[in-house]
Design a protein around this motif. Structure first.
Motif, PDB file in Angstrom:
ATOM      1  N   UNK A 190       0.812  -1.286   0.054  1.00  0.00           N
ATOM      2  CA  UNK A 190       0.148   0.035   0.105  1.00  0.00           C
ATOM      3  C   UNK A 190       0.921   1.265   0.038  1.00  0.00           C
ATOM      4  N   UNK A 191       2.000   1.202  -0.143  1.00  0.00           N
ATOM      5  CA  UNK A 191       3.014   2.472  -0.395  1.00  0.00           C
ATOM      6  C   UNK A 191       2.787   3.235  -1.701  1.00  0.00           C
ATOM      7  N   UNK A 192       3.129   4.343  -1.888  1.00  0.00           N
ATOM      8  CA  UNK A 192       2.880   5.162  -3.073  1.00  0.00           C
ATOM      9  C   UNK A 192       4.123   5.978  -3.262  1.00  0.00           C
ATOM     10  N   UNK A 193       4.479   6.314  -4.693  1.00  0.00           N
ATOM     11  CA  UNK A 193       5.665   7.248  -4.883  1.00  0.00           C
ATOM     12  C   UNK A 193       5.333   7.784  -6.215  1.00  0.00           C
ATOM     13  N   UNK A 194       5.792   9.024  -6.360  1.00  0.00           N
ATOM     14  CA  UNK A 194       5.580   9.978  -7.493  1.00  0.00           C
ATOM     15  C   UNK A 194       6.866  10.785  -7.595  1.00  0.00           C
ATOM     16  N   UNK A 195       7.591  10.584  -8.883  1.00  0.00           N
ATOM     17  CA  UNK A 195       8.586  11.424  -9.267  1.00  0.00           C
ATOM     18  C   UNK A 195       8.455  12.197 -10.588  1.00  0.00           C
ATOM     19  N   UNK A 196       8.701  13.380 -10.310  1.00  0.00           N
ATOM     20  CA  UNK A 196       8.414  14.442 -11.686  1.00  0.00           C
ATOM     21  C   UNK A 196       9.958  15.072 -11.915  1.00  0.00           C
ATOM     22  N   UNK A 197      10.408  14.967 -13.071  1.00  0.00           N
ATOM     23  CA  UNK A 197      11.730  15.470 -13.371  1.00  0.00           C
ATOM     24  C   UNK A 197      11.436  16.391 -14.568  1.00  0.00           C
ATOM     25  N   UNK A 198      12.090  17.573 -14.476  1.00  0.00           N
ATOM     26  CA  UNK A 198      12.284  18.521 -15.799  1.00  0.00           C
ATOM     27  C   UNK A 198      13.480  18.897 -15.994  1.00  0.00           C
ATOM     28  N   UNK A 199      13.943  18.731 -17.338  1.00  0.00           N
ATOM     29  CA  UNK A 199      15.349  19.223 -17.394  1.00  0.00           C
ATOM     30  C   UNK A 199      15.238  19.999 -18.750  1.00  0.00           C
ATOM     31  N   UNK A 200      16.298  21.229 -18.514  1.00  0.00           N
ATOM     32  CA  UNK A 200      16.155  22.088 -19.570  1.00  0.00           C
ATOM     33  C   UNK A 200      17.741  22.669 -19.943  1.00  0.00           C
ATOM     34  N   UNK A 201      18.076  22.161 -21.058  1.00  0.00           N
ATOM     35  CA  UNK A 201      19.576  22.472 -21.142  1.00  0.00           C
ATOM     36  C   UNK A 201      19.987  23.005 -22.537  1.00  0.00           C
ATOM     37  N   UNK A 202      21.130  23.871 -22.684  1.00  0.00           N
ATOM     38  CA  UNK A 202      21.484  24.521 -24.011  1.00  0.00           C
ATOM     39  C   UNK A 202      23.011  24.311 -23.960  1.00  0.00           C
ATOM     40  N   UNK A 203      23.621  24.595 -25.029  1.00  0.00           N
ATOM     41  CA  UNK A 203      25.080  24.503 -25.175  1.00  0.00           C
ATOM     42  C   UNK A 203      25.449  23.168 -25.585  1.00  0.00           C
ATOM     43  N   UNK A 204      26.415  22.573 -24.704  1.00  0.00           N
ATOM     44  CA  UNK A 204      26.671  21.093 -24.813  1.00  0.00           C
ATOM     45  C   UNK A 204      26.326  20.308 -23.396  1.00  0.00           C
ATOM     46  N   UNK A 205      25.567  21.055 -22.729  1.00  0.00           N
ATOM     47  CA  UNK A 205      25.134  20.388 -21.428  1.00  0.00           C
ATOM     48  C   UNK A 205      24.101  19.222 -21.388  1.00  0.00           C
TER      49      UNK A 205
END
Length: 252
Positions: free
Chosen positions: A123-138
Motif C-alpha cells: 500500500x505504499x505510493x511514490x511519485x517522481x516528476x523531473x524536468x530538464x532544460x539544457x543548452x550548449x553542450x550540457x
C-alpha cells in the motif's frame, strides 16, 4: 586497494551518463558520504535543495520512510559544473515518497538525478516528476529505479521525465527501471524530449513580449510541473527562481 580502484565507472548502470572525469576530481572520499534520514511512522518530512556550483558536487541521501509516513524531496540543479543528487528510498506500509526535480543550464556540465525507490511493504505510493532544460553542450540526466518487493501488494508508483533542449548540442537522458516481484501493483513511467513550442513563442512575440520574456515564461510553465506538489510557497519560489536565473545567457 587504491582510491582510483573504488571509483565508479560508466559500466555501473547508475553512473552510465555521469561525468567520470569530474567524479575522479572528487575522489572516492568525495562521493562516499551519505545523509541518512529516518521518518517515523505517521510523520511527514520535506527536504528542499539547491545543488550544483562551480566545482563538481555529489549529494547522496538515504531516506527510510516509516509506516504511514511521507517523505518529500524537491531540488533544483543549476550549477556550472558536474552535479549529482542521488536518493535511495525505502518505503514502509502505506507510506509515500514524492520527488520533484529540475536540472537546468548550459555550458558542458552534466546535471543529474539518480533515484532508487524500494517499495518494501504493501500500500505504499511514490511519485517522481523531473524536468530538464539544457543548452550548449550540457546534459540533464534522470536515472530512476523502482523496486517492488514480493509482499508489497497495492503499490502505486509513477515516474515522469520531460526534457527541453534549447540548442542542438544539448542532451537529456532518462533511464526508468522497474523491478517488480508483486502482482497487484500500478507502476508507470514516461519520458519525452523536445524543443520549445515555436508557435507559442510566435504568439507571445506578436503580443509584444521580447524573445527573452517569452522564453522565460515558456520555461517557467515547463519546469513548474516538478514543484506542483510542493505546498510551501516560499520554498517553491526559491527553487523556481534559482532555475529561471540560470536562463540568463541561454540560447534564443
Amino acid at each position: 586497494m587504491s582510491e582510483a580502484a573504488t571509483l565508479p565507472t560508466r559500466r555501473d548502470e547508475a553512473w552510465r551518463y555521469a561525468d567520470i572525469d569530474a567524479v575522479a576530481k572528487l575522489g572516492a572520499a568525495g562521493i562516499a558520504d551519505w545523509r541518512d534520514i529516518t521518518i517515523a511512522a505517521g510523520e511527514t518530512k520535506r527536504i528542499c535543495l539547491i545543488v550544483g556550483g562551480d566545482a563538481p558536487e555529489v549529494t547522496r541521501i538515504r531516506l527510510k520512510v516509516g509506516d504511514g509516513a511521507t517523505g518529500e524531496v524537491f531540488a533544483t540543479s543549476a550549477g556550472d559544473d558536474y552535479a549529482r543528487l542521488e536518493i535511495e528510498v525505502t518505503l514502509g506500509k502505506g507510506s509515500h515518497f514524492e520527488f520533484g526535480g529540475v536540472t537546468i543550464g548550459g555550458g558542458d556540465a552534466v546535471r543529474e538525478f539518480v533515484t532508487q525507490t524500494v517499495h518494501a511493504q504493501p500500500n505504499a505510493t511514490s511519485n517522481q516528476t523531473v524536468r530538464s532544460v539544457h543548452w550548449g553542450a550540457a546534459a540533464g540526466n534522470f536515472l530512476g529505479e523502482i523496486k517492488v518487493a514480493r509482499d508489497a501488494q497495492k503499490t502505486d508508483a509513477a515516474q515522469d521525465f520531460k526534457g527541453l533542449l534549447l540548442e542542438a548540442g544539448a542532451s537529456a537522458n532518462a533511464v526508468p527501471q522497474l523491478e517488480i516481484f508483486a502482482d497487484d501493483v500500478k507502476c508507470a513511467h514516461g519520458a519525452t524530449v523536445g524543443q520549445l513550442d515555436e508557435a507559442a513563442r510566435f504568439y507571445m512575440a506578436a503580443r509584444g513580449l521580447s524573445p527573452q520574456e517569452a522564453q522565460r515564461l515558456l520555461v517557467q510553465a515547463f519546469i513548474g510541473d516538478a514543484f506542483v506538489e510542493l505546498e510551501d510557497e516560499e520554498e517553491r519560489e526559491k527553487l523556481l527562481e534559482k532555475a529561471l536565473a540560470a536562463l540568463e545567457g541561454a540560447a534564443l
